[in-house]
Design a protein around this motif. Sequence first.
Motif: not given
Length: 91
Positions: A27, A29-30, A32, A52, A55
């Motif tokens: 991911c 963003m995170c 993940g 994801c 998140c």
Amino acid sequence: MDDIKLAMLGSKDAAKRLTEAGVLVPCPMCHGKARIRNERYYQPNIRRNVICTRCFTNSGWYKTEYEAILSWNTRAPILSESELKKLEEPI
Ligand SMILES: [Zn+2]
């Protein structure tokens, strides 16, 4: 450097190779784990997206799994090379 890292740095070639192998980059963003999701509620055709598992950031919906994965794997560069190095440093 492996294709996942190259794709995270914005390499479209690496992203395409991963997509052809059915591999999802982490991911943006995170970091993940991502998975493919199919949905057909109220739709005449099955749509697919990559989401994801941590998140719930997602790729948007596509007709084919390949398009969904390619979209996920070819997002705007996720990290710069120095940011990627920081992630790999022990805490
Ligand atoms: Zn995430």
